[in-house]
Design an enzyme around this catalytic site. Structure first.
Site, PDB file in Angstrom:
ATOM      1  N   TYR A   1       0.843  -1.192   0.000  1.00  0.00           N
ATOM      2  CA  TYR A   1       0.000   0.000   0.000  1.00  0.00           C
ATOM      3  C   TYR A   1       0.879   1.243   0.000  1.00  0.00           C
ATOM      4  CZ  TYR A   1      -4.041  -2.817  -0.243  1.00  0.00           C
ATOM      5  OH  TYR A   1      -4.981  -3.688  -0.727  1.00  0.00           O
TER       6      TYR A   1
ATOM      7  N   LYS B   1       2.759 -15.678   0.033  1.00  0.00           N
ATOM      8  CA  LYS B   1       3.104 -16.114  -1.321  1.00  0.00           C
ATOM      9  C   LYS B   1       4.625 -16.282  -1.374  1.00  0.00           C
ATOM     10  CE  LYS B   1       1.972 -16.932  -5.659  1.00  0.00           C
ATOM     11  NZ  LYS B   1       1.175 -18.109  -6.084  1.00  0.00           N
TER      12      LYS B   1
ATOM     13  N   ASP C   1     -12.633  -9.232   2.362  1.00  0.00           N
ATOM     14  CA  ASP C   1     -13.860  -9.018   1.579  1.00  0.00           C
ATOM     15  C   ASP C   1     -14.433 -10.366   1.136  1.00  0.00           C
ATOM     16  OD1 ASP C   1     -13.076  -6.254   1.697  1.00  0.00           O
ATOM     17  OD2 ASP C   1     -14.173  -5.889  -0.168  1.00  0.00           O
TER      18      ASP C   1
ATOM     19  N   ASP D   1      -6.544  -7.501   2.825  1.00  0.00           N
ATOM     20  CA  ASP D   1      -7.578  -6.619   2.284  1.00  0.00           C
ATOM     21  C   ASP D   1      -8.528  -7.430   1.404  1.00  0.00           C
ATOM     22  OD1 ASP D   1      -8.942  -4.322   1.706  1.00  0.00           O
ATOM     23  OD2 ASP D   1      -7.379  -3.408   0.488  1.00  0.00           O
TER      24      ASP D   1
ATOM     25  N   ASP E   1      -3.042 -18.018  -3.106  1.00  0.00           N
ATOM     26  CA  ASP E   1      -3.953 -18.414  -4.187  1.00  0.00           C
ATOM     27  C   ASP E   1      -4.728 -19.672  -3.793  1.00  0.00           C
ATOM     28  OD1 ASP E   1      -1.400 -19.494  -4.227  1.00  0.00           O
ATOM     29  OD2 ASP E   1      -1.250 -19.619  -6.399  1.00  0.00           O
TER      30      ASP E   1
END
Ligand code: NAD
Length: 354
Positions: free
Chosen positions: A129, A182, A243, A239, A215
């Site tokens: 970010y 990851k 959601d 983030d 993933d």
């Protein structure tokens, strides 16, 4: 007496913030909790009146507060240097390093799954970010017209303190932490994240720990969300996954969040300013109401104050009761009720609980 800042934000922000404050006032009165609520300018309204989306006087006032509520802000429209993203700036500026985002099935509310009860713990001060990666300016660099370099920051300190928050939280829950990363591709950044979290795990032998590549984890989360308890992950992955988790249990209108540091905390729903429904009084206020409940419980924990913890628990119980009744639901939940009606139903449930 707790000083609580109230920053309404943009779009549906003022609507859901008014709703959350009405519930907070009712819960505080019921628990004999003294609050000094301080409305403070932020967002597009502050830009129009004061020339910036995050006025210095707001930041100075927040420094004197015990915690605050931030409504969502229309950040895609924030383009100039006088339009900092208040959400990112406050998370970074006040070192609110842990973004705690629960996803919980609420009995009786239509959702893809019942029985889900997990928390995404998202790193909040660095990662990809760009607005919080450099001392000055922005971590997205454009050396020529056709090239952008996005700087991602991962530090051992930020990973370790997030992991500690995650393991401590797991001890209060089902004692399971899942690290999401990851590290197979982002070998250095996510490798450091994993290394730091595993080192912290050694101090919590009573908490089970596993890890997934992000993933694959996105799939596992959709297919068997009941298996997860506390999910600890980096900023951008958290983030996105929070959601996704919200979508499993009824949507963004129900998804709360708390940005917690060591000294202070900011209640903030997961959702954005929902310009598509703003100004119509039909936004679901539950996400911000539950965020406010989290702030109360955080204050209770930090100050050893049973009244604040009780107020938080009471708000959550009242939300569950109001939604379980099924008579007052906003359009995102398949109903026709407005924001204010749902907030009033939560206040009525608080009163009924005695
Ligand atoms: P969004 O979360 O605002 O909306 C996504 C969808 O969910 C929309 O259909 C919206 O109507 C619905 N929704 C969201 N909250 C709801 C609620 N409480 N009740 C009922 N429906 C709700 O995401 P977006 O459309 O991608 O972003 C809109 C703006 O919000 C953008 O400017 C974005 O930058 C900003 N944003 C801000 C924050 C924040 O302030 N924390 C977070 C995300 C996005």
């Amino acid at each position: 007496m707790y000083r609580i800042g109230v920053l309404p934000g943009d779009g549906i922000g003022p609507e859901v913030t008014t709703a959350a404050v009405s519930v907070l006032r009712a819960a505080a009165a019921r628990a004999d909790l003294a609050l000094d609520l301080r409305p403070l300018p932020v967002g597009l309204d502050a830009h129009t009146r004061l020339g910036t989306t995050l006025p210095d006087e707001t930041v100075a006032a927040l420094a004197e507060c015990d915690g605050w509520i931030l409504g969502p802000v229309t950040t895609h429209a924030y383009t100039g240097p006088d339009m900092p993203n208040p959400s990112g700036a406050l998370r970074k500026g006040f070192d609110l390093y842990a973004n705690v985002r629960p996803a919980r099935s609420i009995p009786g509310v239509p959702a893809l799954y019942d029985g889900v009860d997990l928390v995404v713990l998202r790193e909040n001060t660095e990662g990809f970010y760009a607005d919080r990666n450099l001392l000055d300016g922005n971590g997205e660099l454009r050396p020529d017209a056709d090239t952008v370099i996005s700087v991602r920051v991962v530090t051992r300190r930020a990973c370790e303190r997030l992991a500690r928050a995650g393991f401590a939280l797991a001890r209060e829950r089902r004692r399971k932490v899942t690290l999401v990363h990851k590290a197979n591709v982002l070998r250095r950044g996510d490798g450091l994240f994993l290394e730091a979290c595993r080192a912290v795990a050694a101090d919590y032998p009573d908490v089970a720990v596993d890890d997934y590549h992000v993933d694959a984890f996105a799939m596992h989360l959709v297919m068997r969300p009941r298996d997860f308890d506390v999910i600890v992950t980096t900023n951008m992955f958290g983030d996105i996954l929070s959601d996704e988790a919200a979508g499993l249990v009824g949507g963004l209108g129900l998804a709360p969040g708390l940005n917690a540091g060591d000294r202070t905390a900011m209640a903030q729903a997961v959702h954005g300013s929902a310009p598509d429904i703003a100004g119509r009084g039909r936004a679901n206020p539950v996400a911000l109401i539950l965020s406010t409940a989290m702030l109360c419980e955080w204050l209770g924990g930090r100050h050893g104050d049973a009244a604040a913890s009780d107020a938080g628990r009471a708000i959550r119980g009242a939300v569950d009761a109001a939604l379980a009744a099924g008579t007052v639901r906003t359009p995102d939940l398949g109903g026709t009720a407005g924001t204010e009606a749902l907030a009033n139903a939560v206040v009525a449930s608080l009163a009924a609980a005695g």
